[in-house]
Design a protein around this motif. Sequence first.
Motif, PDB file in Angstrom:
ATOM      1  N   ARG A 135       0.961  -1.192   0.060  1.00  0.00           N
ATOM      2  CA  ARG A 135       0.141   0.039   0.032  1.00  0.00           C
ATOM      3  C   ARG A 135       0.945   1.319  -0.042  1.00  0.00           C
ATOM      4  NH1 ARG A 135      -2.521   3.843   3.478  1.00  0.00           N
ATOM      5  NH2 ARG A 135      -4.516   4.162   2.887  1.00  0.00           N
ATOM      6  N   GLU A 181      -6.246   7.580  -1.882  1.00  0.00           N
ATOM      7  CA  GLU A 181      -6.186   6.597  -0.830  1.00  0.00           C
ATOM      8  C   GLU A 181      -7.236   5.543  -0.900  1.00  0.00           C
ATOM      9  OE1 GLU A 181      -4.743   7.305   2.659  1.00  0.00           O
ATOM     10  OE2 GLU A 181      -4.110   9.354   2.454  1.00  0.00           O
ATOM     11  N   ASP A 239      -6.563   1.473  -1.626  1.00  0.00           N
ATOM     12  CA  ASP A 239      -7.323   0.388  -0.696  1.00  0.00           C
ATOM     13  C   ASP A 239      -8.015  -0.538  -1.650  1.00  0.00           C
ATOM     14  OD1 ASP A 239      -6.059   1.579   1.293  1.00  0.00           O
ATOM     15  OD2 ASP A 239      -7.767   2.798   2.169  1.00  0.00           O
ATOM     16  N   THR A 289      -5.669  -2.758  -3.537  1.00  0.00           N
ATOM     17  CA  THR A 289      -4.834  -3.638  -2.896  1.00  0.00           C
ATOM     18  C   THR A 289      -5.614  -4.760  -2.462  1.00  0.00           C
ATOM     19  OG1 THR A 289      -5.207  -2.195  -1.023  1.00  0.00           O
ATOM     20  CG2 THR A 289      -3.100  -2.318  -2.034  1.00  0.00           C
TER      21      THR A 289
END
Length: 352
Positions: free
Chosen positions: A279, A298, A302, A305
């Motif tokens: 990350r 962000e 997320d 990932t």
Amino acid sequence: MGGTTPVDGRAWRVFHATGVAPDGPPRPLPEAPPWRRFRGEPALPPPPDDEAASLRRLGFVEAVTQLEEETIDVVNAALLLRRPLLVSGPPGVGKSTLAYLISRELGLGRVLEWNIVSRTSLRDGLYAHDALGRAQAIAAWRAGIEASVEFQGPDRDEEQSPPALGDFITLGALGTALLPYERPRVLLVDELDKSDIDLPNDLLHVLENGSYDVPELVRHTAETARVHTSDPGLHAVVRHGRVECREFPVVVITSNGEREFPAAFRRRCLPLEMRPPTRAQLLAMVHNHFRALPTDAEALVDLFTSRIASGGTHSLDQLLNAVQLTTEGAFQADDGGRRLIEMLLRDLSKGR
């Protein structure tokens, strides 16, 4: 700050995976082992840079380590030992980008790319001879001589020289990388596992000896030939039809793991398995490309990932495309917008 490298206690390292270009003259590489020294002549000037290609691959990087410590150690070992890197891992994890990271940080100039397909042969990487073009040029030259004799007589003062053989020879990416540069070139051999089964074996001699012959020039009567290289608009002089490096190139060979390579080939390479970025690494990559971290970055990282963790095939390009889409002023994260994001971050292994 440009040229800054992290202090990690490993003084033997010359590469720190920051991707930041040196402020001044590039740091010299340690001397090669005795068994990996070569004597190519004549020495060539430094290669050109291709900052546009580096920006496309890396963005505007900060002096922050972008790879894991173990990966950095393997890259440094390959640099010190003058051995190729055999980089494996799933598509989209940054295997080919590694070549650009090394080149920019060490100031090694334009990356030479050799993209492999099932029909690729060793000669494709070394050189190409335009035999048809040369035959046509010789025919035109002879026709011009005959016309000159007819109109000016046999006692004309000047005679045009025949076409030079070197004008019809162009060195490929591998062939150019093995020219006698004072500092090593960076060669990216992309997706070698897509090649014909014989190509890795054919590469063994070249990777071991750092040299090759151009048979057309070996048979030619001239001692030297001026040939084209893979660098646009540049030429090199080849003596007696043989090319030998002075510094073995930094060779980054990528593989998606579609098949195994022969043991003799693997013995000449240092293996490096690249894992999906963390990350923190993904956020750093997004920051590098956008010069700042966009508002929704962000949340997208997320989501990306989580998709990687669930399996399948995903590429960093997908994440960058999704972030770019959300930075457009008129973009709305409504049902339609969410569907677009889902489409961009889809599992590539499913074929649609």
